[in-house]
Scaffold this motif. Sequence first.
Motif, PDB file in Angstrom:
ATOM      1  N   CYS A 266     -31.709 -13.391  45.369  1.00 31.12           N
ATOM      2  CA  CYS A 266     -30.659 -14.174  46.005  1.00 31.12           C
ATOM      3  C   CYS A 266     -29.875 -13.309  46.994  1.00 31.12           C
ATOM      4  CB  CYS A 266     -29.744 -14.710  44.919  1.00 31.12           C
ATOM      5  SG  CYS A 266     -28.485 -15.785  45.527  1.00 31.12           S
ATOM      6  N   ASP A 267     -29.483 -12.130  46.565  1.00 37.40           N
ATOM      7  CA  ASP A 267     -28.630 -11.295  47.419  1.00 37.40           C
ATOM      8  C   ASP A 267     -29.427 -10.342  48.303  1.00 37.40           C
ATOM      9  OD1 ASP A 267     -26.635 -12.537  46.168  1.00 37.40           O
ATOM     10  OD2 ASP A 267     -26.018 -10.879  44.910  1.00 37.40           O
ATOM     11  N   ARG A 268     -30.646 -10.090  47.924  1.00 39.43           N
ATOM     12  CA  ARG A 268     -31.542  -9.210  48.669  1.00 39.43           C
ATOM     13  C   ARG A 268     -30.935  -7.837  48.925  1.00 39.43           C
ATOM     14  NH1 ARG A 268     -31.627 -13.011  52.950  1.00 39.43           N
ATOM     15  NH2 ARG A 268     -30.093 -13.887  51.581  1.00 39.43           N
TER      16      ARG A 268
ATOM     17  N   ILE B 262     -20.597 -13.724  53.586  1.00 40.59           N
ATOM     18  CA  ILE B 262     -21.121 -14.223  52.316  1.00 40.59           C
ATOM     19  C   ILE B 262     -21.745 -13.126  51.478  1.00 40.59           C
ATOM     20  CG2 ILE B 262     -23.331 -14.987  53.315  1.00 40.59           C
ATOM     21  CD1 ILE B 262     -22.951 -17.440  51.369  1.00 40.59           C
ATOM     22  N   LEU B 263     -22.533 -12.236  52.071  1.00 41.10           N
ATOM     23  CA  LEU B 263     -23.165 -11.191  51.267  1.00 41.10           C
ATOM     24  C   LEU B 263     -22.310  -9.924  51.250  1.00 41.10           C
ATOM     25  CD1 LEU B 263     -26.917 -11.554  52.216  1.00 41.10           C
ATOM     26  CD2 LEU B 263     -25.884 -12.052  50.044  1.00 41.10           C
ATOM     27  N   LEU B 264     -21.597  -9.679  52.332  1.00 37.26           N
ATOM     28  CA  LEU B 264     -20.778  -8.477  52.402  1.00 37.26           C
ATOM     29  C   LEU B 264     -19.321  -8.853  52.183  1.00 37.26           C
ATOM     30  CD1 LEU B 264     -22.601  -7.035  55.479  1.00 37.26           C
ATOM     31  CD2 LEU B 264     -22.874  -6.311  53.130  1.00 37.26           C
TER      32      LEU B 264
ATOM     33  N   LEU C 261     -29.186 -21.851  44.481  1.00 35.49           N
ATOM     34  CA  LEU C 261     -27.816 -21.526  44.072  1.00 35.49           C
ATOM     35  C   LEU C 261     -26.817 -22.287  44.932  1.00 35.49           C
ATOM     36  CD1 LEU C 261     -26.178 -19.683  42.167  1.00 35.49           C
ATOM     37  CD2 LEU C 261     -25.987 -18.097  44.042  1.00 35.49           C
ATOM     38  N   GLN C 262     -27.162 -22.447  46.209  1.00 32.62           N
ATOM     39  CA  GLN C 262     -26.280 -23.211  47.088  1.00 32.62           C
ATOM     40  C   GLN C 262     -26.116 -24.642  46.573  1.00 32.62           C
ATOM     41  OE1 GLN C 262     -25.911 -23.518  51.759  1.00 32.62           O
ATOM     42  NE2 GLN C 262     -27.828 -24.335  51.068  1.00 32.62           N
TER      43      GLN C 262
ATOM     44  N   PRO D 270     -21.963 -15.307  46.093  1.00 32.62           N
ATOM     45  CA  PRO D 270     -23.005 -14.312  45.837  1.00 32.62           C
ATOM     46  C   PRO D 270     -22.704 -13.026  46.592  1.00 32.62           C
ATOM     47  CG  PRO D 270     -23.744 -15.815  47.512  1.00 32.62           C
ATOM     48  CD  PRO D 270     -22.326 -16.205  47.194  1.00 32.62           C
ATOM     49  N   GLY D 271     -23.611 -12.078  46.536  1.00 35.79           N
ATOM     50  CA  GLY D 271     -23.492 -10.876  47.358  1.00 35.79           C
ATOM     51  C   GLY D 271     -23.247  -9.608  46.592  1.00 35.79           C
TER      52      GLY D 271
ATOM     53  N   HIS E   6     -26.236  -7.142  46.924  1.00 32.70           N
ATOM     54  CA  HIS E   6     -26.843  -6.980  48.247  1.00 32.70           C
ATOM     55  C   HIS E   6     -27.195  -5.524  48.478  1.00 32.70           C
ATOM     56  CE1 HIS E   6     -27.805  -7.745  52.340  1.00 32.70           C
ATOM     57  NE2 HIS E   6     -26.945  -6.851  52.761  1.00 32.70           N
TER      58      HIS E   6
ATOM     59  N   TRP F  41     -31.609 -18.520  46.784  1.00 32.57           N
ATOM     60  CA  TRP F  41     -30.455 -18.654  47.681  1.00 32.57           C
ATOM     61  C   TRP F  41     -30.103 -20.121  47.860  1.00 32.57           C
ATOM     62  CZ3 TRP F  41     -26.943 -15.589  49.717  1.00 32.57           C
ATOM     63  CH2 TRP F  41     -26.331 -15.896  50.930  1.00 32.57           C
TER      64      TRP F  41
ATOM     65  N   VAL G 180     -18.918 -20.797  44.845  1.00 35.14           N
ATOM     66  CA  VAL G 180     -19.898 -19.845  44.327  1.00 35.14           C
ATOM     67  C   VAL G 180     -19.991 -18.685  45.307  1.00 35.14           C
ATOM     68  CG1 VAL G 180     -22.256 -19.572  43.506  1.00 35.14           C
ATOM     69  CG2 VAL G 180     -21.144 -21.784  43.327  1.00 35.14           C
TER      70      VAL G 180
ATOM     71  N   TRP H  91     -24.866 -22.067  53.870  1.00 32.61           N
ATOM     72  CA  TRP H  91     -24.980 -20.647  53.500  1.00 32.61           C
ATOM     73  C   TRP H  91     -25.773 -19.838  54.523  1.00 32.61           C
ATOM     74  CZ3 TRP H  91     -25.418 -19.253  47.631  1.00 32.61           C
ATOM     75  CH2 TRP H  91     -24.234 -19.651  46.985  1.00 32.61           C
TER      76      TRP H  91
END
Lengths: 406, 238
Positions: free
Chosen positions: A404-406, B134-136, A375-376, A55-56, A59, A372, A53, B112
């Motif tokens: 989740c991604d903020r 993870i986010l970037l 989803l994990q 995410p991001g 963001h 977050w 999975v 995470w």
Amino acid sequence: MQPLDEVFEEEDGSFELPTNPMRLNMGPSHPAMHGTIRMVLDLDGETIENVDVQPGYLHRGFEKSCERGTWQQVFPYTDRLNYVSPMLNNIGFSLAVEKLLDIEVPERCQYYRVILGELSRITDHFTCNGATAMELGAFTPFLWLLKVREMVWGVLERESGARMTHSFGRIGGMAHPPTAGFKDWVMALIPEIERVLIETEALLARNRIFLDRMDGVGVLSQERALELGASGIVLRSTGIEYDVRKDHPYMVYDRFDFEVPVGCDGDNWDRFTLRQEEIRQSVRIIKQAIEQMPDEGPINVDDPRIILPEKNEVYNTIEATISHFKLVMEGVKPPKGAVYSFTEGGNGELGFYIISDGSGTPYRVRVRPPCWFNLQSSREMMIGDLMADIIPTFGSINMIGGECDR
Amino acid sequence: MSAKVVSKLKSQFGDRILDTTNFRGDETVTVALKDWVEVATFLKEDDACDMSMFVDLTAVDWPERETEGEPRFDLMLFLRSYTKKHRIAVRTKVKDQEKAPTLTSIWAGATWPEREVWDMFGIFFKGHRDMRRILLYEEFEGHPLRKDYPIDKAQPLIEYRDVEGTRKLPPFGIEEGQPFARVNWEERLAGRDQQVSPSIGAQVGQQRTLSDSRVAAAELAEVQAAVDAEPPPEAPQE
């Protein structure tokens, strides 16, 4: 996986062809992935062997942006965390800064916050259940739930001026006192909410297609849910009774008589029914809060270092003008220190870890987004299920991209 | 939130608990990085603590501490016990470029958050199986939640990989005319700027702002001196 040159023939003479797992990319441009999640699947036939999975995609640098302005300027950002229930985020952040300042808002404001927060929770659960049903092909419940959600948002709009991104919370109070018709409007909503709950259940609870795709699908075990940091509905569906409102009561939640519904299997069906049941409990809280809420009294704390003065005074007295100027230009200055404050958001424990260095600018704002961690843990729910089961499983954890991604 | 856990940790680890604080009811214990995993394991497995719920793991950047010889980062771990309903926060200090041990073998939930800390602060976790951003995205340069990462920094745009010679141009320039943040960390770390915002800075006599009258006066004097030094133009001869 077997190499191709192996003998296919089994001992009993039957043939079993060797298979390779297929790698499939799902999302982010997939309607059910909300446009913000990518899943890389390893499929054995239709069964999911492994899933990554990612995410991001949404963001926006929430935490970095918070270190830029004043403490009050964080409120519009919190609206955009969980944008289905922004009021809960507003309240959560207000409570965090108030904990740092060591103040408590007047009782009337606490009831006001409880009612607005519970209304937001109802919209959150309505959206999730409606969207889950829609993603499984049932469009009617979605429209019916959204019709009532709009009514709830109508009340919130009359109170705050905005349908979704309210920015209504303030440090030490709320932006405005309750309007004159507030209690009547909320009470007029309640029969509508209760009716649509029954209607939704009539449409879905005995629907064979819906049940087949929800019941026993996306199972998460108790131990893993605890370990993975899941909270809210996802954690309670596994049978663990943890609700911040009950276990660590904040504001006036200890004065209400309500229950924390828990599931037993940790599957999609439990999460769906728990949301329905939580709406009922929220209605219960709202009814009691409306009864107990005083009609008169201050909303904001009486402290010119925290709360903006009345406009009438700002225009007519120099003290209020200076106070207004200093609050806007320099901001509220909490004492040096760090606190972790947590509330029950729409999806679980919404925590704010905030650090002040004594100036008017936040040193660090960390938000602990419930999505977050939910989803994990969704990875564990999906492995072993069929590929088509991703849709209801992902729908029932109520992943909100902004949070989740903020 | 639980003094019992703190006293239990103190009796178990003694001097290795470096510091305990209680601020607004939040109990925080500080341990050295080498005891990080051991303390975490104890908190999870001891029956009196029983911290089965993983709540959060994050980091805080204190770049000014580095000049004093202290480690730059704080790693914060938040835990809760489901059975006992108590909470605790554990802090450890990590130097820049130092690798922290992973907690993923104790709580799978750390997977995470640790990736996020690596992404945002550049703290690497030893033993973590999957240390990707993870986010970037992978090509992102720097770690944005470090204080010395400017908030308005533009990232190099990644070329399209399939079309040769194609470059994407940024929609706006790097300089947008107005400072985006109230704190200029580059100036502050260089010791030139202690202020928090221009308006406060002017009051406390900060050393440099755009609208500082002393700077303006000095610049004006320079210009005046240059004008004075120049010989007056000779009158044209008739």
